[in-house]
Design a protein around this motif. Sequence first.
Motif, short mmCIF file in Angstrom:
data_model
loop_
_atom_site.label_atom_id
_atom_site.label_comp_id
_atom_site.label_asym_id
_atom_site.label_seq_id
_atom_site.Cartn_x
_atom_site.Cartn_y
_atom_site.Cartn_z
N TRP A 123 14.08 -25.50 -12.07
CA TRP A 123 15.25 -24.80 -11.52
C TRP A 123 16.26 -24.45 -12.60
CZ3 TRP A 123 16.10 -22.81 -6.78
CH2 TRP A 123 15.21 -23.19 -5.76
N LEU A 147 20.84 -25.81 -3.85
CA LEU A 147 19.51 -25.37 -4.25
C LEU A 147 18.84 -26.40 -5.15
CD1 LEU A 147 20.28 -21.62 -5.10
CD2 LEU A 147 19.67 -22.64 -2.89
N SER A 180 14.87 -28.83 -5.93
CA SER A 180 13.68 -29.50 -5.41
C SER A 180 13.60 -30.90 -6.00
CB SER A 180 12.40 -28.74 -5.78
OG SER A 180 12.44 -27.40 -5.36
N SER A 214 12.45 -29.16 -0.97
CA SER A 214 13.13 -28.04 -1.63
C SER A 214 14.13 -27.37 -0.70
CB SER A 214 12.11 -26.99 -2.10
OG SER A 214 11.19 -27.53 -3.00
N ALA A 268 15.62 -23.48 -0.90
CA ALA A 268 15.50 -22.23 -1.63
C ALA A 268 16.67 -21.30 -1.32
CB ALA A 268 14.18 -21.53 -1.27
N GLU A 291 12.58 -18.45 0.90
CA GLU A 291 12.00 -19.65 1.49
C GLU A 291 10.47 -19.68 1.38
OE1 GLU A 291 14.28 -17.79 2.83
OE2 GLU A 291 15.99 -19.06 3.37
N VAL A 322 9.39 -20.34 -2.76
CA VAL A 322 9.60 -21.65 -3.40
C VAL A 322 8.72 -22.69 -2.71
CG1 VAL A 322 11.28 -23.47 -3.85
CG2 VAL A 322 11.94 -21.07 -4.09
N SER A 379 7.66 -25.89 -1.05
CA SER A 379 8.43 -26.87 -0.30
C SER A 379 7.54 -27.59 0.70
CB SER A 379 9.59 -26.19 0.45
OG SER A 379 10.38 -27.15 1.13
#
Length: 297
Positions: free
Chosen positions: A76, A127, A129, A180, A182, A187, A190, A192
């Motif tokens: 990130w 934001l 993860s 995560s 995003a 969505e 990313v 997740s």
Amino acid sequence: MLSVLSYGRLVARAVLGGLSQTDGRDYSLVTASCGFGKDFRKGILKKGMCYGDDACFIARHRSADVLGVADGVGGWRDYGVDPSQFSATLMRTCERLVKEGRFTPSSPVGILTSGYYELLQNKVPLLGSSTACIVVLDRQSHQLHTCNLGDSGFLVVRGGEVVHRSDEQQHYFNTPFQLSIAPPGAEGVVLSDSPEAADSSSFDVQLGDIILTASDGLFDNMPDYMILQELKKLKSANYDSIQQTAQSIAKQAHELAYDPNYMSPFAQFACDNGLNVRGGKPDDITVLLSIVAEYTD
């Protein structure tokens, strides 16, 4: 036919076994932490229970002791997002839920789920993860309940041997399962995973069991046999002794991470996946080291 003596021995064993299973004492965890941020050599340290992009917590409630480790996903940073904010906020939220008693000891995944959904409901999106591992000791039942999402994890050591361990979850090489959040519209782009996808387990523990909970920075740089060698130095449930051993483990992992000639577990895993890699893996390292002891106020 059993002799009277043999029968007496069997009865004694049964009675002792029953006593051990109905031990009325409460158990607790005596826990110390240590870690290194990947940028430690540059003098960059974070406050609180954070080591680089890793974060952790140690919380106590009247019914349980709870530990958590999270590893913020460093990618990130390429998009201007500080990865440590997500992991740190997730762990702080889980810690608060435990201290407020808003959890069930037998369901650590419930703690993780509640913490994650609180982050999702923030008015200002946070934001990022993170992987996550949560370990709960139920004081009365003497059971350890765990959930692990990704490649952080835990070991339970008894009598110098690993008797329980977490299962690593990877989508593919060096891409662990992760929670995560995003940016809007991204969505589906990313990676997740749902907190319910975490691997969960429950098992009995004994007085004197050693529980090591850590981020992948430890496990990627130290194989089990090295960790067990360090744990042999731990002779008591004294906090200072536990702290010293935790520091020794974290320091050795940190040094190995920067050894270019060392065939680390991460390098071996990379080779198994067809990559020509050698050396340690520079990474944030978080170690929570616990001993199961009799509970005292």
